[in-house]
Design a protein around this motif. Structure first.
Motif, PDB file in Angstrom:
ATOM      1  N   THR A 114      44.968  59.292  54.706  1.00  0.00           N
ATOM      2  CA  THR A 114      43.624  59.867  54.756  1.00  0.00           C
ATOM      3  C   THR A 114      43.085  59.683  56.168  1.00  0.00           C
ATOM      4  O   THR A 114      43.533  58.809  56.912  1.00  0.00           O
ATOM      5  N   ASP A 115      42.103  60.511  56.534  1.00  0.00           N
ATOM      6  CA  ASP A 115      41.486  60.374  57.858  1.00  0.00           C
ATOM      7  C   ASP A 115      40.716  59.068  57.976  1.00  0.00           C
ATOM      8  O   ASP A 115      40.446  58.602  59.083  1.00  0.00           O
ATOM      9  N   GLU A 116      40.369  58.474  56.831  1.00  0.00           N
ATOM     10  CA  GLU A 116      39.599  57.229  56.853  1.00  0.00           C
ATOM     11  C   GLU A 116      40.495  55.996  56.814  1.00  0.00           C
ATOM     12  O   GLU A 116      40.004  54.882  56.661  1.00  0.00           O
ATOM     13  N   LYS A 118      42.432  52.706  57.426  1.00  0.00           N
ATOM     14  CA  LYS A 118      42.076  51.561  58.277  1.00  0.00           C
ATOM     15  C   LYS A 118      43.315  50.860  58.838  1.00  0.00           C
ATOM     16  O   LYS A 118      43.195  49.880  59.563  1.00  0.00           O
TER      17      LYS A 118
END
Length: 575
Positions: A114-116, A118
């Motif tokens: 995902t772009d998020e 971590k």
């Protein structure tokens, strides 16, 4: 066998009421018992697949086995969604599935795609092929593709001919280190990978191809930074029968074209122009970021104390920064200044609750001098002035302070030409002069007289284009007089034998006449990086290298078989 043929991309689905077929990777699956939702992703976007109990039982059971990152083909009826998802392009439609194929199964990925995410960059680079499935990186690479496409369209339209120049060339170690390639057929000899197609494009002008363009791969064995990779792509161009204004005008047309094409932004031409000396005086850098002000002010005229003038003769003013730039923060900036070769910072800090500013060098000032300095610098209540003796140090501080104050506007594109570059720069290590650009650059007519007597006074018909503090382009008008070229080589300390060995074929070529010509190399990767709003070239490069010039995914560079080394007549020297 696929059994199904794709009719639409996931993010470009249309035709409510029609039967469609899509293929892609599973982004997410939600099993609600009697109904299953699958988000299917490809490079264009995401579409929701729906399977309910009306579908064939085998298909429903197959859907239950689907997991994240599986590759599917799916056929079904496109219909309107009851619950609209405004976060995706296809959020108002969904596909009611009638047929489903699992084309490839995936084990659990090492991180969530995902772009998020971590997870650290090192792990993502190790599994770069998975990281590239993220929408942000895919969008960046598509933007990079569109910049390349736009460049070709513009230069083709303006009469440029695309010609490929060699990748294996002769090593001419000027500037950065070459990457060397050993020859199997010529024992003990090496090719070099090109740092740029410079010599070959000049030869093309001699050949009569008066407008050349190439999206050229270039290689430089140098330390990496955020805006530097060991291999990169250059939009390389050269033009005949031109001088500086002609090249700048052609490049500006391209910049206007690509900004409209990629970002739908109209920019006014001509672009801002500063000479090298003006840029250094105002910004302390030949790569100034002009999106914010904070120009350097020379205060030497208002300082009467000679001792003070030696360590404090120019400064910058951070408007409204007195609360942010505390004494502790100023001390940190002073340490930074010393760390890059400068001196301790002098400062004026004028808090809004004080009638008079505090000044670190007040003991050196006479009556009224502090007021004069504040007036010249436009330093008022709430401001902080940072003062030292080095404009290049102030240029570095200017960027740090702007970041601390958060005054650099986003989504703003400020281009500025830097012209009239010094021809020579003094090399402290060798005690000799080097060419600031390259030795084929034409000196200006008015400074040519100083080549042999005062090299530091020689300026070049050279120019850089800077975008938001990033050097985007470097170019120049070339020397076409072979006698002048030999003279410039000698000024750079090259002997007759060195000239013949390194550049003899080029000097010889100019003996057969050449039109006046010049050109530039535009960093495709850097342009794409800024247009994408990315902070690092790795974000617009499919398979980038890390700081030590290695690729984490394939673990290159790597050792090779001794047989290969024997064929190349090479042995490894052990430390």
């Amino acid at each position: 066998m696929l059994g199904l043929k794709r009719t639409h991309y996931c993010g470009e689905i249309d035709g409510v009421g029609n039967e469609v077929i899509v293929g892609g990777f599973v982004k997410r699956i939600r099993d609600k018992g009697g109904i299953i939702f699958i988000d299917l992703r490809d490079r264009t976007g995401v579409v929701q697949l729906v399977l309910d109990e009306t579908v064939d039982g085998n298909v429903f059971e197959l859907a239950k086995a689907v997991k994240s990152e599986y590759v599917l083909m799916a056929k079904g009826l496109l219909r309107e969604r009851e619950s609209v998802n405004k976060d995706i392009k296809t959020g108002n439609v969904e596909i009611l599935i009638s047929e489903l194929r699992i084309l490839s199964k995936a084990q659990t990925p090492p991180f969530e795609i995902t772009d998020e995410t971590k997870v650290g960059e090192e792990l993502r680079l190790k599994y770069r092929y998975l990281d590239l499935r993220r929408k942000q990186l895919q969008d960046n690479l598509i933007t990079r593709h569109n910049v390349a496409k736009s460049a070709r369209e513009y230069f083709y339209k303006n009469g440029f001919i695309e010609i490929e120049t060699p990748t294996f060339i002769k090593s001419t170690p000027e500037g950065a280190r070459d990457y060397l390639v050993p020859s199997r057929l010529h024992e003990g000899k090496f090719y070099a990978l090109p740092q740029s197609p410079q010599i070959y494009k000049q030869l093309l002008m001699i050949s009569g191809f008066d407008r050349y363009i190439q999206l050229a791969r270039c290689y430089r064995d140098e330390d990496l930074r955020a805006d530097r990779q060991p291999e990169f792509t250059q939009i390389d161009l050269e033009m005949s029968f031109v001088d500086v204004p002609d090249v700048l005008e052609m490049v500006e047309g391209f910049i206007a074209h690509v900004m409209k094409d990629i970002r739908d932004i109209d920019i006014s031409l001509p672009l801002e122009r500063l000479t090298f000396d003006e840029a250094m005086a105002l910004y302390g850098s030949d790569k100034p970021d002009t999106r914010y002000d904070m120009k350097i002010v020379d205060i030497s005229e208002v300082i009467t104390n000679d001792e003070l003038r030696n360590f404090a003769n120019a400064g910058i003013v951070a408007k409204g920064a007195a609360n942010t730039l505390t004494r502790k923060e100023i001390d940190k900036l002073s340490e930074f200044s010393k760390g890059i070769g400068g001196k301790s910072l002098a400062f004026i800090r004028w808090t809004s609750d004080s009638d008079t500013p505090s000044c670190s060098f007040g003991k050196f000032l006479g009556d009224g001098e502090l007021e004069s300095i504040c007036k010249v610098m436009n330093c008022e209540k709430g401001d902080v002035a940072l003062i030292t003796d080095s404009k290049s140090v102030l240029g570095s501080l200017r960027k740090i302070v702007a970041e601390k104050l958060d005054i650099i506007p986003n989504d703003t594109f400020n281009y500025v030409w830097i012209t009239d570059m010094p021809f020579f720069e003094f090399n402290e290590e060798t005690g000799a002069f080097d060419a600031m650009h390259h030795p084929f650059t034409c000196p200006t007519d008015e400074t040519l007289q100083f080549v042999e007597t005062a090299p530091e006074k020689v300026y070049a018909k050279a120019y850089d284009l800077v975008l938001n503090g990033v050097e985007l382009l470097s170019g120049s008008i070339r020397i076409t007089d072979y006698e002048l070229q030999e003279k410039m080589f000698r000024a750079l300390g090259l002997s007759e034998s060195e000239i013949a060995l390194k550049f003899g074929f080029l000097v010889e070529a100019y003996r057969y006449a050449a039109p006046p010509h010049g050109g530039a190399g535009i960093g495709l990767d850097r342009l794409a990086m800024v247009l994408c709003g990315a902070d690092d070239l790795r974000d617009v490069t499919a398979f980038p290298k890390v700081k030590n010039a290695s690729e984490l995914m394939s673990e290159c560079p790597a050792s090779v078989d001794i047989k290969q080394l024997d064929e190349l007549h090479i042995s490894i020297k052990e430390k």
